[in-house]
Design a protein around this motif. Sequence first.
Motif, PDB file in Angstrom:
ATOM      1  N   GLY A  52     -20.788  32.657 -24.514  1.00  0.00           N
ATOM      2  CA  GLY A  52     -19.617  33.199 -24.232  1.00  0.00           C
ATOM      3  C   GLY A  52     -18.541  31.954 -23.491  1.00  0.00           C
ATOM      4  N   ALA A  53     -19.395  31.284 -22.555  1.00  0.00           N
ATOM      5  CA  ALA A  53     -18.350  30.300 -21.777  1.00  0.00           C
ATOM      6  C   ALA A  53     -18.037  29.241 -22.641  1.00  0.00           C
ATOM      7  N   ARG A  54     -18.970  28.810 -23.646  1.00  0.00           N
ATOM      8  CA  ARG A  54     -18.565  27.746 -24.365  1.00  0.00           C
ATOM      9  C   ARG A  54     -17.769  27.937 -25.399  1.00  0.00           C
ATOM     10  N   LEU A  55     -17.816  29.150 -26.285  1.00  0.00           N
ATOM     11  CA  LEU A  55     -17.048  29.742 -27.110  1.00  0.00           C
ATOM     12  C   LEU A  55     -15.363  29.878 -26.442  1.00  0.00           C
ATOM     13  N   GLY A  56     -15.471  30.311 -25.404  1.00  0.00           N
ATOM     14  CA  GLY A  56     -14.387  30.683 -24.532  1.00  0.00           C
ATOM     15  C   GLY A  56     -13.590  29.415 -24.344  1.00  0.00           C
ATOM     16  N   ARG A  57     -14.261  28.450 -24.085  1.00  0.00           N
ATOM     17  CA  ARG A  57     -13.424  27.151 -23.988  1.00  0.00           C
ATOM     18  C   ARG A  57     -13.025  26.565 -25.139  1.00  0.00           C
ATOM     19  N   LEU A  58     -13.784  26.654 -26.192  1.00  0.00           N
ATOM     20  CA  LEU A  58     -13.159  26.231 -27.540  1.00  0.00           C
ATOM     21  C   LEU A  58     -11.923  26.950 -27.808  1.00  0.00           C
ATOM     22  N   VAL A  59     -12.095  28.073 -27.693  1.00  0.00           N
ATOM     23  CA  VAL A  59     -10.880  28.994 -28.257  1.00  0.00           C
ATOM     24  C   VAL A  59      -9.696  28.956 -27.407  1.00  0.00           C
ATOM     25  N   ALA A  60      -9.524  28.257 -26.342  1.00  0.00           N
ATOM     26  CA  ALA A  60      -8.525  28.106 -25.674  1.00  0.00           C
ATOM     27  C   ALA A  60      -7.823  26.733 -25.717  1.00  0.00           C
TER      28      ALA A  60
END
Lengths: 663, 72
Positions: free
Chosen positions: A291-299
């Motif tokens: 979640g944290a990794r994907l959260g960074r990627l999409v922002a």
Amino acid sequence: MKLSLDRTPSCHTLGSPEPSGALLRVALVGSPNVGKSALFNRLTGRYVTVSNYPGTSVEITRGTGRLGGCHVEVLDTPGMYSLTSASEEQRVVRRFLLDGGADVLVQVMDAKNVSRMLALTLQLVELGRPLVIAVNMMDEAARLGIRLDAAGLSRRLGVAVVPMVAVDGVGVEELRDAILRASREPAPLPPIYGNGVGSAIRAVRAALGGTYAVDPTALAALLIQGDADALTRIRTGERDGGERALTVSREHLSRFAEAPAYRVAVERQQAASALAAGVVTQQEATRLDWGARLGRLVARPVTGVPVLLLVVYLGLYQFVGQFGGGTLVDWLEGPLFGERINPFFGRLFAGIPWEAVRSLFVGEYGLLTLGVRYAVAIILPIVGTFFLFFSLLEDSGYFPRLALLVDRLFKRLGLSGRAVIPIVLGFACDTMATMVTRTLETKRERVLATLLLALAIPCSAQLGVILALMAHQPLALGIWSLSVLGTFVVIGALGARVLPGEGPVFHMELPPLRWPRVGNVVTKTVARMQWYFLEVLPLFLLASVFLWAGQLTGAFQAVANGLKPLVGALGLPVETARIFLFGFFRRDYGAAGLFDLERQGLLSPIQLTVAAVTLTLFIPCIAQFLMMLKERGVKTALAMLAFITPFAFGAGYLLNLVLRRVL
Amino acid sequence: MSEGTRRTMVCGFCAREFVEDKAQTACGACVLNGGCRWLRCPHCGYENPEPPRWMHNLMSLVQPVLARRPHG
């Protein structure tokens, strides 16, 4: 709400787990955003009572539930950081606590910030009331490598400590048991302060002989911090008006080098940090969770933009356009309406001898054959798939990251990332989104967002129909996308230069990215579909009646004839004149008309592209225009209308010229 | 003192919880106040669809089953 001390005995005081009908009162306290409300829902239910605390505008939420055999009343108090906090909400909670308003206190804390939250714990312990610590968000703490020795913390504090994940219901049963056990005895008071503060509190405490709802230690600690409320209580509670306690307090305070309130706060925080150091361990986070990794990627712009394009392609183009607008509409239009429902209605009304009356129901603009068919066979499957896709994104926590991603671009358009809220909602319904623009900070931002919504944001049904129309013509879809996106950016940038005012600032706390929950997604999708259908069907029927009446009286044909030169200038067939009339009633009604026309083979790819671009940019529907009048005022709304109408047709005219030369 | 029974919900945008009553307070200026099917989050202004009561009742039956499934 009555919050007094003289209540009937609660079942814990009766010493029996049997239902007694008496209420045990449990108060949830803690800092803001630690999950108190999620826990509150777990302990009670979704239906709660909201009332103002007497004499204030501060709301206390309360609900009822059962613990063991006891009826309990659970109170969800506003967030507070300390008993000495200054805001009205926090003063109300403090007053409630000092009044002994609850039989059991449950401090809810965030497992990721135990050290910071233990300072409030120590103040709550001083109250001498039954206390339980609910350490929430253990899952998030674990993902960050934070480990808590709950048993160790419980031993050191002398109160029950329950690790939990309130949103998932983890630890709730253990908390219920702990509350019942705690209700039988108050929390012991562990040593907190060093000799200076500690001896001052002990001396003042010894000087207090009155009867109080809480342990006098809490009042003594507040008094030496100069707390006015504690002073009032002591003056009222002591026979000598608190003179002896005040004298003792002054004697001790004169020995302090720093301000007493500061000294107490520092020592309390040191005690909290020492406690935390003994029970919290921070392991090196070996890897961030998905979640944290994907959260960074999409922002982040570099990765976020490709992800956004992928989301749009898979969600809007493939799912809404191809599946909703293609597969589902094909089935509903053909086998269901074309072969069964419409012929059935035709036979049903065939007996009506008057053509004018019959055509009201089953004619070219009939209520059933046009209004219901548009609403059910064309719009419903498209908005249904769109709302399902929208709810999936919403429940995943993607939208706040989208706000962060576009913040930089939006600033150039005079908007902030906050404007993502009305813009995203505009893809569901522009009328509602126009109303939401009032939440934007500056007038300039509100005007710009309203203009862009009216001009370049297609609503759900319009977007879905256009995607369905162009799903098999990628070039036309690309030109339409660039035209609308280009209009959004260019007009926004120009508007930001023309309109005076400061650029807005955007701050937002990002919630975690999470797997969408099936129950949430289904509920939200159905809620939106129900809203849409209840709103759209009557309007579609009304529009059908208007069109029928217009056709009957010849007024419709006269207006359509008046529009012929205009649609001719755009290179469109005369039949598209009625599409623009439809579009005036509702955007989606116009889009559905375009869909119909394309299916009849009346539009070439160039004509389809020009008509779709013009219709998207064209005047907003009546409902949206009324909302613009209400939100922005008559002058601004009319000015926008005066700009949008010629702009839409001008853009369509130019696009037609360019496409005919190039293609 | 105002008092009434209301549901709580989680905002679809900022993920913070609020009580319907607070949403209605935030919607106070709207002519549709109380008559529409949207609840505005008092924290961020996002419009949340109001779950129909029948849907809520249905989900309260289904959700315990779904909650037993593992999720991330």
